[in-house]
Design a protein around this motif. Sequence first.
Motif, mmCIF file in Angstrom:
data_model
loop_
_atom_site.group_PDB
_atom_site.id
_atom_site.type_symbol
_atom_site.label_atom_id
_atom_site.label_comp_id
_atom_site.label_asym_id
_atom_site.label_seq_id
_atom_site.Cartn_x
_atom_site.Cartn_y
_atom_site.Cartn_z
ATOM 1 N N SER A 1 0.850 -1.304 0.088
ATOM 2 C CA SER A 1 0.137 -0.043 0.017
ATOM 3 C C SER A 1 0.785 1.227 -0.169
ATOM 4 O O SER A 1 0.312 2.397 -0.042
ATOM 5 N N ARG A 2 1.975 1.149 0.052
ATOM 6 C CA ARG A 2 2.942 2.216 -0.215
ATOM 7 C C ARG A 2 4.193 1.878 -0.974
ATOM 8 O O ARG A 2 4.636 0.908 -1.227
ATOM 9 N N LYS B 1 0.783 15.938 -8.832
ATOM 10 C CA LYS B 1 -0.446 15.550 -8.731
ATOM 11 C C LYS B 1 -1.205 16.477 -7.630
ATOM 12 O O LYS B 1 -2.128 17.064 -7.988
ATOM 13 N N ARG B 2 -0.478 16.816 -6.639
ATOM 14 C CA ARG B 2 -0.922 17.425 -5.629
ATOM 15 C C ARG B 2 0.216 18.339 -4.728
ATOM 16 O O ARG B 2 1.095 17.763 -4.345
ATOM 17 N N GLU C 1 0.444 20.561 -0.970
ATOM 18 C CA GLU C 1 -0.228 20.748 0.216
ATOM 19 C C GLU C 1 0.675 21.540 1.325
ATOM 20 O O GLU C 1 1.649 21.090 1.467
ATOM 21 N N GLN D 1 1.781 11.947 -9.645
ATOM 22 C CA GLN D 1 0.809 10.954 -10.282
ATOM 23 C C GLN D 1 1.143 9.422 -9.818
ATOM 24 O O GLN D 1 0.086 8.706 -9.695
ATOM 25 N N VAL E 1 5.680 10.637 -2.713
ATOM 26 C CA VAL E 1 5.535 11.707 -1.624
ATOM 27 C C VAL E 1 6.728 12.262 -1.182
ATOM 28 O O VAL E 1 7.441 11.529 -0.962
ATOM 29 N N THR F 1 -1.873 -0.068 -9.282
ATOM 30 C CA THR F 1 -2.081 0.680 -7.964
ATOM 31 C C THR F 1 -2.124 2.311 -8.097
ATOM 32 O O THR F 1 -2.846 3.100 -7.404
ATOM 33 N N PHE F 2 -1.107 2.562 -9.037
ATOM 34 C CA PHE F 2 -0.833 4.364 -8.654
ATOM 35 C C PHE F 2 -1.312 4.796 -10.085
ATOM 36 O O PHE F 2 -1.765 4.513 -11.044
ATOM 37 N N GLU G 1 -4.821 13.952 4.906
ATOM 38 C CA GLU G 1 -5.263 14.500 3.869
ATOM 39 C C GLU G 1 -5.413 13.485 2.819
ATOM 40 O O GLU G 1 -4.885 12.419 2.773
ATOM 41 N N PHE G 2 -6.573 13.371 2.184
ATOM 42 C CA PHE G 2 -6.611 12.322 0.958
ATOM 43 C C PHE G 2 -6.683 12.925 -0.469
ATOM 44 O O PHE G 2 -6.752 14.124 -0.689
ATOM 45 N N VAL G 3 -5.837 11.923 -1.172
ATOM 46 C CA VAL G 3 -5.731 12.278 -2.552
ATOM 47 C C VAL G 3 -6.160 11.180 -3.412
ATOM 48 O O VAL G 3 -5.865 10.183 -3.265
ATOM 49 N N ARG G 4 -6.981 11.767 -4.530
ATOM 50 C CA ARG G 4 -7.540 10.778 -5.467
ATOM 51 C C ARG G 4 -6.550 10.539 -6.405
ATOM 52 O O ARG G 4 -6.120 11.218 -7.309
ATOM 53 N N LEU G 5 -5.978 9.421 -6.414
ATOM 54 C CA LEU G 5 -4.720 9.154 -7.691
ATOM 55 C C LEU G 5 -5.432 8.674 -8.852
ATOM 56 O O LEU G 5 -5.045 9.419 -10.010
ATOM 57 N N ARG G 6 -6.346 7.783 -8.861
ATOM 58 C CA ARG G 6 -7.215 7.696 -9.993
ATOM 59 C C ARG G 6 -8.561 7.034 -9.408
ATOM 60 O O ARG G 6 -8.482 6.870 -8.151
ATOM 61 N N MET H 1 -8.955 4.742 -6.280
ATOM 62 C CA MET H 1 -7.899 4.710 -5.717
ATOM 63 C C MET H 1 -7.378 5.975 -4.753
ATOM 64 O O MET H 1 -7.345 7.040 -5.394
ATOM 65 N N MET I 1 -5.092 7.985 -1.955
ATOM 66 C CA MET I 1 -3.820 7.813 -1.073
ATOM 67 C C MET I 1 -4.348 8.921 0.297
ATOM 68 O O MET I 1 -4.829 9.867 0.258
ATOM 69 N N ILE J 1 -2.474 10.714 3.266
ATOM 70 C CA ILE J 1 -1.405 11.219 4.013
ATOM 71 C C ILE J 1 -1.574 11.790 5.343
ATOM 72 O O ILE J 1 -2.457 12.484 5.574
ATOM 73 N N ASN K 1 2.369 7.813 4.538
ATOM 74 C CA ASN K 1 1.289 7.753 3.462
ATOM 75 C C ASN K 1 0.888 6.218 3.197
ATOM 76 O O ASN K 1 1.480 5.458 3.236
ATOM 77 N N THR K 2 -0.413 6.023 2.593
ATOM 78 C CA THR K 2 -0.832 4.738 2.382
ATOM 79 C C THR K 2 -1.812 4.730 1.290
ATOM 80 O O THR K 2 -2.582 5.971 0.892
ATOM 81 N N VAL K 3 -1.894 3.743 0.331
ATOM 82 C CA VAL K 3 -2.700 3.965 -0.947
ATOM 83 C C VAL K 3 -3.489 2.797 -0.855
ATOM 84 O O VAL K 3 -3.126 1.369 -0.312
ATOM 85 N N GLN L 1 -12.282 14.536 -5.723
ATOM 86 C CA GLN L 1 -11.176 15.097 -4.951
ATOM 87 C C GLN L 1 -11.926 15.922 -3.953
ATOM 88 O O GLN L 1 -11.711 16.189 -3.062
ATOM 89 N N ASP M 1 -11.753 16.115 -0.016
ATOM 90 C CA ASP M 1 -11.185 17.395 0.673
ATOM 91 C C ASP M 1 -12.026 17.586 1.764
ATOM 92 O O ASP M 1 -11.562 18.079 3.085
ATOM 93 N N GLU N 1 -2.932 0.285 8.549
ATOM 94 C CA GLU N 1 -1.714 0.304 8.415
ATOM 95 C C GLU N 1 -0.890 0.300 9.764
ATOM 96 O O GLU N 1 -1.171 0.936 10.481
#
Lengths: 347, 347
Positions: free
Chosen positions: A105-106, A139-140, A142, A158, A162, A346-347, B142-147, B150, B152, B154, B164-166, B175, B179, B229
């Motif tokens: 997951s990472r 991608k982002r 913060e 993307q 991180v 996954t990504f 913080e949540f990030v929409r990867l696709r 999916m 992530m 943080i 971080n975890t996906v 997104q 937020d 996690e």
Amino acid sequence: MKGLVRGERSRRVLEAVILEYIKGGVPVGSRAIAKKYGLSVSPATIRNVMADLEELGLLYQPHTSAGRVPTELGLRVYIDAILKIQQLSIADREQIRRSYQGGASRLEGLLQETSKVLSSFSKQAGVVLTPRLSHTVFKRIEFVRLRASMVMTILVSQAGIVHNTVFEIKEDISQEELDKYGRYLNDMLQDLALHQVKARLLEEMQKEKVLFDRLLSKALELSQKALQENIENSELYIGGRTNLLDNPEFADVEQMRRIFNAFEEKSKIIDLLDKSMSAGGVNIFIGSESELLDMESVSFITSPYASGDEVLGTLGVIGPTRMDYSRIIPLVDYTAKLLSKMLEETF
Amino acid sequence: MKGLVRGERSRRVLEAVILEYIKGGVPVGSRAIAKKYGLSVSPATIRNVMADLEELGLLYQPHTSAGRVPTELGLRVYIDAILKIQQLSIADREQIRRSYQGGASRLEGLLQETSKVLSSFSKQAGVVLTPRLSHTVFKRIEFVRLRASMVMTILVSQAGIVHNTVFEIKEDISQEELDKYGRYLNDMLQDLALHQVKARLLEEMQKEKVLFDRLLSKALELSQKALQENIENSELYIGGRTNLLDNPEFADVEQMRRIFNAFEEKSKIIDLLDKSMSAGGVNIFIGSESELLDMESVSFITSPYASGDEVLGTLGVIGPTRMDYSRIIPLVDYTAKLLSKMLEETF
DNA sequence: TTTTAGCACTCGCCTCTGTCGAGTGCTAGG
DNA sequence: CCTAGCACTCGACAGAGGCGAGTGCTAAAA
């Protein structure tokens, strides 16, 4: 290169010497080859052939009346012209896939696991070069206010990389304001490659100077700072260092020290892997070809990995020149492809 | 323990043997001590004293007619009762501080640098255990929409640790919505310790079940996943492994392999450092005291580091039992304090 | 009672030596 | 072009012997 070894028999003898040397690690004599490799000629004949191969620079004798050992050139010829690379067995593939079970997951975990897979299947050291941030797509961004005038910037690519930086600013900024900056930048930078982001920011800063928009210029300044950080750097995961201790050629402590120093230093290895990133497919560096000085008896087998079209990094195996190439080349190849697939999913 | 060595002379002889042994690494004889340590008695007398010390289990002879070597117990007595720990010299301190110049903008970098400082000043291996996420205070999520589907997560702690975890979710979430979740959670969880966060989330989930507030329950579910996690895990930075190769006692490859295996495995060392986290000040584990099996000839010198009141992790030096304790103990102590100060200033 | 000098003894380390065996190159004959 | 035979080379190994550091013990001196 192929022309160097003309006769079919020469080729078979060269192959035999190399295979035997890889297996045993000691100089191999004419008798052993005559016996084990079913060439149905006498040792004396083999000796003549070996003398020819020595003249060509493919074999050499550590001392008179010792057996022969392949030279770097010999190994090169063997790999380029003689070795037929077969596929990894179904069982092996299955087992490799299974090593990844549980799913990572990472990103860090996935890459680290990969270095372990490479090492445990090759019985040598496995290396994985992490993606460079600058080569990936934004991608982002913060901003987090840690405490008065201390701000952390978190950058996400993307591909799920991180990166965070902490820095001091002259005046305190509230978290609400930082959030505003973030939203603004996220809109502006969407879908740019990170090395483009830098240019874009500078460009915008020029504009804003004219407009005197405090909020925006502040935001730009902050992100500018975050990117000053070395987003060019890659990390290197190394697995199975201790496997190398099992190789008899490294029983000599001096040799060992050099390699472990390179592991500790990392930069030399990173450079090498970096170079082979652009070249597609499996790359092989035998001994001094790697141009890592003091690393004559070490070979690298590498392959880049990607996510979609984006080449992210390189992975590979480091071992003695006397390595089981026929097994490790397909291993590296398969692992790179598998990793690429997983990253894409996954990504 | 102190009573074990009664006479002043016995103490001085024990000290002399240990100092000499640390310097040279070979068994030390009665003559060398009589000469160099100005005890103004003859070797024969020293021999008698040494025989007494041997009976007490503080020294031993590798074989008849060899000099004496301190036992673990001997070293322990020396450290506890004889060694006077002096401060690090001003010059040394200055130089250590200077190693950090440039200031670290990332926690990882700072800790890694610390492991290098420890190793280069001790000429042994330096280790730094990273903070456990669960022991730190929540700062931001913080949540990030990867696709599509999916996400992530943080997680940032007060001390500037980023995790971080996906993971995959059943249905896609935009997104904007993510937020919103973030803002909600950030308000709710402010200033909780992370291990409390987990409990708090569960608690809130109970409430929301009743209220059927879709947004909130979704947010809670997501963060719940992120925390599943292993936030209990610590990382371990190891610097200067190769320094250990210079110690003659590790010329033996077998010994070396064991240590490098432990470095690769890491978990055993993490456990040990973890244990010594709660104990304040410098901790010393001599040989088998560390209870790392197969590690008889290795000593650890450790000290926890903190930021404010929060103990974050442990750092230390790993070397042969024959180590220059008088130098390394203050080194570890000072480095831990310096790191604590820097963490407090930056994060 | 404690310290010292003297002495025989032990044992690891190093060097030297001789033997063994694997492997070679060369030559002459098939 | 291949092979058998032979003399030769060289590393690995084991045993012998000398060296030196260091010990324990004993008897005499303080």
